[in-house]
Write a protein that holds these residues in place. Structure first.
Motif, PDB file in Angstrom:
ATOM      1  N   GLN A 191      -4.425  -6.216   1.517  1.00 22.27           N
ATOM      2  CA  GLN A 191      -5.639  -5.708   0.879  1.00 22.27           C
ATOM      3  C   GLN A 191      -5.874  -4.241   1.242  1.00 22.27           C
ATOM      4  OE1 GLN A 191      -9.463  -7.092   2.484  1.00 22.27           O
ATOM      5  NE2 GLN A 191     -10.097  -7.594   0.389  1.00 22.27           N
ATOM      6  N   GLU A 192      -5.754  -3.931   2.516  1.00 16.09           N
ATOM      7  CA  GLU A 192      -5.970  -2.557   2.980  1.00 16.09           C
ATOM      8  C   GLU A 192      -4.907  -1.612   2.433  1.00 16.09           C
ATOM      9  OE1 GLU A 192      -6.359  -0.090   7.233  1.00 16.09           O
ATOM     10  OE2 GLU A 192      -6.199  -2.293   7.213  1.00 16.09           O
ATOM     11  N   ALA A 193      -3.641  -2.064   2.440  1.00 16.51           N
ATOM     12  CA  ALA A 193      -2.555  -1.222   1.954  1.00 16.51           C
ATOM     13  C   ALA A 193      -2.715  -0.904   0.471  1.00 16.51           C
ATOM     14  CB  ALA A 193      -1.219  -1.915   2.202  1.00 16.51           C
ATOM     15  N   MET A 194      -3.107  -1.897  -0.321  1.00 16.29           N
ATOM     16  CA  MET A 194      -3.268  -1.669  -1.757  1.00 16.29           C
ATOM     17  C   MET A 194      -4.352  -0.636  -2.028  1.00 16.29           C
ATOM     18  SD  MET A 194      -2.908  -5.505  -3.340  1.00 16.29           S
ATOM     19  CE  MET A 194      -3.362  -4.929  -4.976  1.00 16.29           C
ATOM     20  N   PHE A 198      -2.533   2.789  -3.828  1.00 15.06           N
ATOM     21  CA  PHE A 198      -2.603   2.849  -5.287  1.00 15.06           C
ATOM     22  C   PHE A 198      -3.888   3.538  -5.736  1.00 15.06           C
ATOM     23  CE2 PHE A 198      -0.024  -0.939  -4.311  1.00 15.06           C
ATOM     24  CZ  PHE A 198       1.135  -0.619  -5.003  1.00 15.06           C
ATOM     25  N   ASP A 199      -3.775   4.326  -6.796  1.00 10.73           N
ATOM     26  CA  ASP A 199      -4.950   5.051  -7.304  1.00 10.73           C
ATOM     27  C   ASP A 199      -5.368   4.563  -8.687  1.00 10.73           C
ATOM     28  OD1 ASP A 199      -2.933   5.981  -8.885  1.00 10.73           O
ATOM     29  OD2 ASP A 199      -3.252   8.115  -8.475  1.00 10.73           O
ATOM     30  N   GLU A 470       8.260  -6.214 -11.545  1.00 13.53           N
ATOM     31  CA  GLU A 470       8.254  -4.836 -11.039  1.00 13.53           C
ATOM     32  C   GLU A 470       7.047  -4.576 -10.143  1.00 13.53           C
ATOM     33  OE1 GLU A 470       6.893  -0.690 -13.120  1.00 13.53           O
ATOM     34  OE2 GLU A 470       8.263  -1.965 -14.263  1.00 13.53           O
ATOM     35  N   GLU A 471       5.875  -4.933 -10.623  1.00 13.96           N
ATOM     36  CA  GLU A 471       4.663  -4.620  -9.872  1.00 13.96           C
ATOM     37  C   GLU A 471       4.490  -5.527  -8.655  1.00 13.96           C
ATOM     38  OE1 GLU A 471       3.080  -2.049 -10.136  1.00 13.96           O
ATOM     39  OE2 GLU A 471       3.358  -1.306 -12.173  1.00 13.96           O
ATOM     40  N   SER A 478       4.166  -1.988  -0.614  1.00 13.28           N
ATOM     41  CA  SER A 478       3.116  -1.046  -0.214  1.00 13.28           C
ATOM     42  C   SER A 478       2.590  -1.326   1.178  1.00 13.28           C
ATOM     43  CB  SER A 478       1.958  -1.099  -1.223  1.00 13.28           C
ATOM     44  OG  SER A 478       1.187  -2.296  -1.072  1.00 13.28           O
ATOM     45  N   ALA A 479       2.691  -2.585   1.618  1.00  8.08           N
ATOM     46  CA  ALA A 479       2.215  -2.959   2.952  1.00  8.08           C
ATOM     47  C   ALA A 479       3.336  -2.923   3.989  1.00  8.08           C
ATOM     48  CB  ALA A 479       1.591  -4.348   2.910  1.00  8.08           C
ATOM     49  N   GLY A 480       4.508  -2.515   3.579  1.00  7.43           N
ATOM     50  CA  GLY A 480       5.618  -2.444   4.515  1.00  7.43           C
ATOM     51  C   GLY A 480       6.273  -3.768   4.829  1.00  7.43           C
ATOM     52  N   PHE A 481       6.059  -4.773   3.981  1.00 10.07           N
ATOM     53  CA  PHE A 481       6.666  -6.080   4.223  1.00 10.07           C
ATOM     54  C   PHE A 481       8.182  -6.000   4.000  1.00 10.07           C
ATOM     55  CE2 PHE A 481       2.389  -7.897   2.679  1.00 10.07           C
ATOM     56  CZ  PHE A 481       1.849  -7.801   3.952  1.00 10.07           C
ATOM     57  N   LYS A 482       8.907  -6.863   4.688  1.00 11.68           N
ATOM     58  CA  LYS A 482      10.364  -6.834   4.678  1.00 11.68           C
ATOM     59  C   LYS A 482      10.931  -7.899   3.725  1.00 11.68           C
ATOM     60  CE  LYS A 482      10.059  -3.879   8.106  1.00 11.68           C
ATOM     61  NZ  LYS A 482      10.300  -2.433   7.907  1.00 11.68           N
ATOM     62  N   ASN A 483      12.196  -7.704   3.360  1.00 11.49           N
ATOM     63  CA  ASN A 483      12.934  -8.688   2.554  1.00 11.49           C
ATOM     64  C   ASN A 483      12.139  -9.139   1.325  1.00 11.49           C
ATOM     65  OD1 ASN A 483      15.103  -8.706   4.421  1.00 11.49           O
ATOM     66  ND2 ASN A 483      13.998 -10.195   5.689  1.00 11.49           N
ATOM     67  N   VAL A 484      11.683  -8.170   0.562  1.00 13.09           N
ATOM     68  CA  VAL A 484      10.924  -8.482  -0.647  1.00 13.09           C
ATOM     69  C   VAL A 484      11.894  -8.951  -1.729  1.00 13.09           C
ATOM     70  CG1 VAL A 484       9.400  -7.593  -2.446  1.00 13.09           C
ATOM     71  CG2 VAL A 484       9.144  -6.801  -0.070  1.00 13.09           C
TER      72      VAL A 484
END
Length: 567
Positions: A191-194, A198-199, A470-471, A478-484
């Protein structure tokens, strides 16, 4: 039952819409016969697996091989039916249908219908949704706007109990909410990362869900959610909204409701002299007997495709192709939501944190494309949102062959790492050639024609699915999560379990089936208030909208009835 009795109203179906129709008509004083094609399910008493644990069931809830065959189409949805809820899904061998093109029709035939097994996500439409067809010259224009439905959203939300958070978004209007459920630590990170990365206005919130979250006396006979996450088995606490725990008991308290289960409605009876519906003809599911019931009003709430089937079967001299179908609009413009695609990711950290209970809800990312010029996409029309959740793995990730000894024993007693996943729900356009018809030669065990589906995703939907992939990756990264990783399972329209259309609402009887009050244009004492009346699909779960329109239509019908319009 006396077949000579003339009821003020007949309601066909007891699910989300049928329960609301029964409640509103009965509370307005109309003597109402409520018909359900499946067996009786009494609140609490008939929730036979509501307290079972996996070890209480054979194979820990997995279906037997013989049951897998019985539910071979219902099993196309990945989460059901399992052994603990199979009784709330139809046996596909007993309730067949035809597929010219693949259509995943997930059904429950019993008192309460899918109100016992729905996902409970409850979102309002906005004028972006109601105006889209007109602005983009797609299908036909809705004859209503948000201001017409807003008071009924208020009424429904306040009555059923929807927990959530007001956000001030034009694409997702605020509502009358119970306190929201909590996001967990990983969801808060996203939530914080988004918000930072993103703008374009995209954000994450807790799902708006039909669960009571605080103690209150206003919900008669219902208590707050106990965070068991066994909702689809029937909730003995009444924590989530269902017809069985809420609207049907309200109708019963008036003394105006007669409920008859095992009553398969074959057709609506049409009186050529009065130019009105005169009642319905049913087949008794247990005896096979044909019975006619008379009424001054008919509310069709059997679920979208079933209601379309009943209308198609209701033939007369005036309507040789089905009631209200003189312009070949009945059965067309079938829609659903995109489903069975999204993304997952591994999450580092937060190993010192866990969560309490089993929250029967997840996070929601509202639509953020094609809202205005800034968010406009040129490759497809309309939009999509995401539903998802983060959780910690448990001991089941351990494989015996991968460890042994003291370290292995200690590992299986500790929670694993965090993961997060999300599923896209996108809008499907109302394509005129996406349709359902009556089979020419296939009938069910009661002698009624099977439905034949010819529905498919077209170019706009396929482009949107690419954007959903894609999104979803962009958001998780955007939150730096791994292995997406993105994922997709086999999918046919219907699998979102939000099937809509077939008897759409509109201004013109030549291009639509029902008017702005949900009345069949040419037979105004027949109302259609389940998903069949939908003119477009939006991208949000539709059940709250069905309920709001049903409440509105039932009160309109009661007013007209009292004025003698249906005498």
């Amino acid at each position: 039952m006396n077949q000579n009795t003339v009821y003020d109203a007949i309601v066909v179906g007891t699910g989300i819409s049928g329960g609301w129709a029964a409640k509103e008509l009965c509370e307005n004083g109309l003597k109402t016969l409520v018909l359900e094609r499946g067996p009786m399910v009494k609140h609490i008493e008939d929730y036979k697996t509501m307290n079972d644990d996996p070890w209480d069931m054979p194979f820990k809830g997995t279906l037997s091989k013989s049951d897998e065959e019985k539910y071979h189409k219902q099993r196309r949805v990945s989460w059901a039916p399992t052994d603990d809820v199979k009784h709330f899904f139809v046996n596909d061998l007993e309730h067949p249908y035809e597929e010219t093109k693949r259509f995943d029709w997930i059904r429950g035939y019993h008192v309460g219908g899918r109100s016992l097994t729905w996902g409970r996500q409850s979102y309002r439409w906005s004028d972006i949704d109601f105006e889209a067809n007109l602005k983009e010259d797609i299908g036909v224009d809705w004859p209503v706007r948000y201001k017409d439905i807003a008071p009924w959203y208020d009424k429904v939300e306040s009555y059923i109990g929807v927990s959530g958070q007001n956000l001030g978004l034009k694409q997702l209007p605020d509502g009358q909410f119970q306190p929201p459920m909590d996001l967990n630590c990983v969801e808060k990170d996203l939530q914080e990362a988004m918000t930072k990365k993103f703008d374009d206005g995209r954000l994450l919130t807790i799902g708006r869900v039909a669960h009571i979250t605080e103690n209150t006396t206003e919900f008669k006979g219902r208590g707050p959610c106990q965070y068991r996450n066994r909702c689809w088995r029937g909730c003995p606490f009444g924590g989530y909204f269902s017809s069985n725990s809420s609207t049907l008991p309200a109708a019963e308290r008036t003394g105006n409701m007669t409920l008859r289960a095992n009553s398969i409605v074959h057709e609506i009876l049409y009186d050529e002299s009065t130019k009105k519906a005169a009642g319905v003809k049913i087949v008794d599911a247990e005896t096979g007997d044909t019975i006619k019931f008379k009424s001054k009003l008919v509310f069709l709430c059997a679920s979208a495709m079933a209601s379309v089937g009943i209308l198609l079967q209701s033939k007369s001299a005036t309507f040789p192709n089905g009631i209200g179908n003189n312009y070949d609009e009945l059965g067309r413009n079938i829609m659903d939501h995109h489903y069975n695609l999204g993304a997952t990711a591994k999450v580092d950290g937060h190993l010192d944190k866990y969560y309490k209970g089993r929250r029967p809800n997840g996070f929601y990312i509202p639509r953020f494309v094609n809202i205005d010029e800034k968010t406009k996409r040129n490759d497809f029309l309309r939009g999509f949102g995401y539903q998802g959740a983060a959780s910690r793995n448990d001991w089941s990730q351990m494989v015996a062959e991968m460890g042994y000894g003291k370290a292995y024993k200690e590992a299986i007693l500790k929670p694993g790492t965090w993961e997060i996943g999300m599923t896209g729900f996108g809008e499907m356009l109302p394509h005129h050639d996406n349709r359902v018809t009556l089979s020419m030669d296939k009938k069910d065990k009661w002698g009624l024609p099977q439905l034949d589906f010819d529905v498919e995703l077209k170019a706009n939907e396929l482009k949107m699915r690419e954007a959903i992939f894609e999104e979803s990756v962009n958001i998780l990264k955007s939150a730096g999560f791994k292995n997406v990783n993105t994922w997709e399972r086999p999918y046919g329209p219907g699998l979102g379990i939000h099937e809509m259309g077939g008897a759409r609402m509109g201004w013109n009887p030549r291009t639509s089936v029902v008017n702005k009050h949900n009345q069949v244009h040419d037979v105004p004492n027949v109302y259609v208030t389940d998903g069949a009346f939908m003119t477009s699909a939006s991208c949000v779960n539709p059940s709250l909208t069905y309920m709001a329109f049903t409440a509105r239509a039932a009160n309109h019908a009661a007013e007209q009835f009292k004025l003698g319009k249906f005498a």
